[in-house]
Scaffold this active site. Structure first.
Site, PDB file in Angstrom:
ATOM      1  N   VAL A  93     -35.077 -94.112 124.528  1.00  0.00           N
ATOM      2  CA  VAL A  93     -35.051 -95.540 124.846  1.00  0.00           C
ATOM      3  C   VAL A  93     -36.244 -95.974 125.689  1.00  0.00           C
ATOM      4  O   VAL A  93     -36.567 -97.162 125.760  1.00  0.00           O
ATOM      5  CB  VAL A  93     -33.726 -95.897 125.576  1.00  0.00           C
ATOM      6  CG1 VAL A  93     -33.727 -95.342 126.995  1.00  0.00           C
ATOM      7  CG2 VAL A  93     -33.494 -97.395 125.581  1.00  0.00           C
ATOM      8  N   ALA A 253     -32.812 -86.339 129.520  1.00  0.00           N
ATOM      9  CA  ALA A 253     -32.108 -87.300 128.670  1.00  0.00           C
ATOM     10  C   ALA A 253     -33.114 -88.141 127.911  1.00  0.00           C
ATOM     11  O   ALA A 253     -34.168 -88.495 128.442  1.00  0.00           O
ATOM     12  CB  ALA A 253     -31.202 -88.204 129.491  1.00  0.00           C
ATOM     13  N   ASP A 254     -32.775 -88.456 126.686  1.00  0.00           N
ATOM     14  CA  ASP A 254     -33.576 -89.395 125.910  1.00  0.00           C
ATOM     15  C   ASP A 254     -32.982 -90.790 125.951  1.00  0.00           C
ATOM     16  O   ASP A 254     -33.704 -91.772 125.816  1.00  0.00           O
ATOM     17  CB  ASP A 254     -33.692 -88.903 124.465  1.00  0.00           C
ATOM     18  CG  ASP A 254     -34.636 -87.719 124.366  1.00  0.00           C
ATOM     19  OD1 ASP A 254     -35.826 -87.934 124.101  1.00  0.00           O
ATOM     20  OD2 ASP A 254     -34.183 -86.582 124.576  1.00  0.00           O
ATOM     21  N   ARG A 255     -31.679 -90.880 126.130  1.00  0.00           N
ATOM     22  CA  ARG A 255     -31.025 -92.184 126.303  1.00  0.00           C
ATOM     23  C   ARG A 255     -29.656 -91.963 126.930  1.00  0.00           C
ATOM     24  O   ARG A 255     -28.911 -91.080 126.505  1.00  0.00           O
ATOM     25  CB  ARG A 255     -30.879 -92.907 124.964  1.00  0.00           C
ATOM     26  CG  ARG A 255     -30.379 -94.339 125.094  1.00  0.00           C
ATOM     27  CD  ARG A 255     -30.239 -95.035 123.735  1.00  0.00           C
ATOM     28  NE  ARG A 255     -31.502 -95.192 123.053  1.00  0.00           N
ATOM     29  CZ  ARG A 255     -31.958 -96.344 122.544  1.00  0.00           C
ATOM     30  NH1 ARG A 255     -31.253 -97.444 122.706  1.00  0.00           N
ATOM     31  NH2 ARG A 255     -33.097 -96.378 121.903  1.00  0.00           N
ATOM     32  N   ALA A 263     -27.576 -88.920 125.325  1.00  0.00           N
ATOM     33  CA  ALA A 263     -28.260 -88.292 124.190  1.00  0.00           C
ATOM     34  C   ALA A 263     -29.416 -87.462 124.715  1.00  0.00           C
ATOM     35  O   ALA A 263     -30.249 -87.941 125.492  1.00  0.00           O
ATOM     36  CB  ALA A 263     -28.774 -89.358 123.222  1.00  0.00           C
TER      37      ALA A 263
END
Length: 363
Positions: A93, A253-255, A263
């Protein structure tokens, strides 16, 4: 000294090609947005913070030499190119949030009649460049908050007992260090802070199949830093937590959804399940730019699926039986119930507290 994955001066951008590590250290010149999109999509640069920084700086180097006839044409160029960059890897994100903020800045400058087109461009370039320094400062804060939370958990008995010197063993997954950020790192920043405090007994890193970011990149960083470290296969985590007195798991974390569902690189979810079974605290380390309050839960996060070849081949050598079908999601979602705390540059929050706490910070 930590590794430098991004080299930038005004008008010039180079990134360390992470597909070649650890065998070769080679920097690639990024001349504009098209190059930026490609190096992100091909995972020559990866890690949610680094993706956003490289994407935005690729636009900065493209805009730098250009002359614009009007503020309108500059604003349209900024908006179009940033929205294109968001499509390079949709799960993380940070790129989307950075794009929205920079588009908002461009609109504000466009509407400000006291700002001419030359000043509008210069102020936009300065805003993109500020992302580098801010990311490093944020990562250092994440490291400090995370190390404090882990050591406090051990002291309170909610983690594995510390060693004789009060030091701890931790496990991390994928790569979240200098190679995934502007410098210092998020989850690996926590590890780095523990080491700086003299409280790191040992760090374990997973290989992180199928792209092996742990074996290739995290291990590379840990060796570079001379940390006491051991590489384990993804399938060894349960045995590791049972046998090695690990005090905490810390991942990136990516989102992060507003309810705390997170995620991250594929394999994170199963580590969280195993950590819960063994009573090992499981932390997510991420800047506020990775938290997406617009998404209520993990089911709404788009999960990128990668090519079969990443599973079936190592380099040019095929390791899987020809003709087999493959499913290759790049990420999975760890439910908030499995997460002990989310470590940000503004503090550590329980998933149940996240939405309210972030809303207050942003107000």
């Amino acid at each position: 000294m930590s590794l430098q994955s991004i080299k930038y001066t005004r008008g010039s951008l180079e990134i360390l090609d992470q597909l070649l590590l650890p065998g070769q250290s080679k920097y690639l010149v990024v001349r504009g947005v098209e190059d930026g999109w490609k190096v992100i999509n091909k995972m020559q640069v990866r890690g949610a913070p680094a993706i956003a920084i490289v994407g935005c700086l690729s636009l900065a180097v493209e805009l730098n030499p250009e002359e614009f006839a009007s503020k309108k044409s500059l604003r349209q160029e900024i908006e179009g190119k940033l929205n294109y960059l968001v499509s390079s890897r949709p799960t993380a994100v940070n790129m989307k949030i950075a794009a929205d903020e920079l588009i908002s800045l461009a609109n504000d400058l466009y509407n400000d009649e006291s700002v001419d087109v030359a000043e509008m461009k210069q102020r936009f370039l300065s805003a993109t460049e500020a992302m580098l320094k801010k990311d490093i400062a944020d990562n250092r804060a994440i490291g400090a908050h995370g190390a404090r939370a882990i050591l406090q958990g051990v002291a309170e008995g909610s983690g594995a007992p510390a060693g004789s010197s009060g030091s701890v063993r931790v496990l991390t997954h994928c790569n979240t260090g200098s190679l995934a950020t502007a410098g210092y790192g998020t989850a690996l920043g926590v590890v780095r802070q523990l080491a700086e405090l003299g409280k790191l007994e040992h760090v374990y890193c997973t290989e992180t199949r199928p792209y092996n970011q742990g074996a290739r990149l995290t291990a590379y960083e840990l060796v570079h830093e001379k940390f006491p470290a051991t590489l384990v296969l993804d399938s060894m985590v349960a045995a590791l937590l049972r046998a090695k007195n690990v005090a905490a798991v810390v991942v990136g974390a990516d989102r992060v959804a507003s309810n705390g569902d997170t995620a991250n690189k594929i394999g994170t979810y199963q580590i969280a399940v195993v950590a819960k079974h063994h009573g090992v605290p499981f932390y997510v380390a991420a800047p506020l730019t990775s938290i997406d309050l617009a998404i209520p839960g993990g089911d709404h996060i788009i999960i990128e699926e990668r090519p079969d070849r990443e599973m079936t081949h190592v380099g040019e050598h095929r390791i899987a039986a020809p003709g087999i079908n493959c499913w290759n999601p790049a990420f999975d979602v760890t439910p908030a119930a499995l997460i002990t705390g989310i470590i940000t540059e503004r503090g550590v929050f329980k998933p149940t507290e996240l939405k309210e706490a972030i809303s207050k910070l942003q107000s």
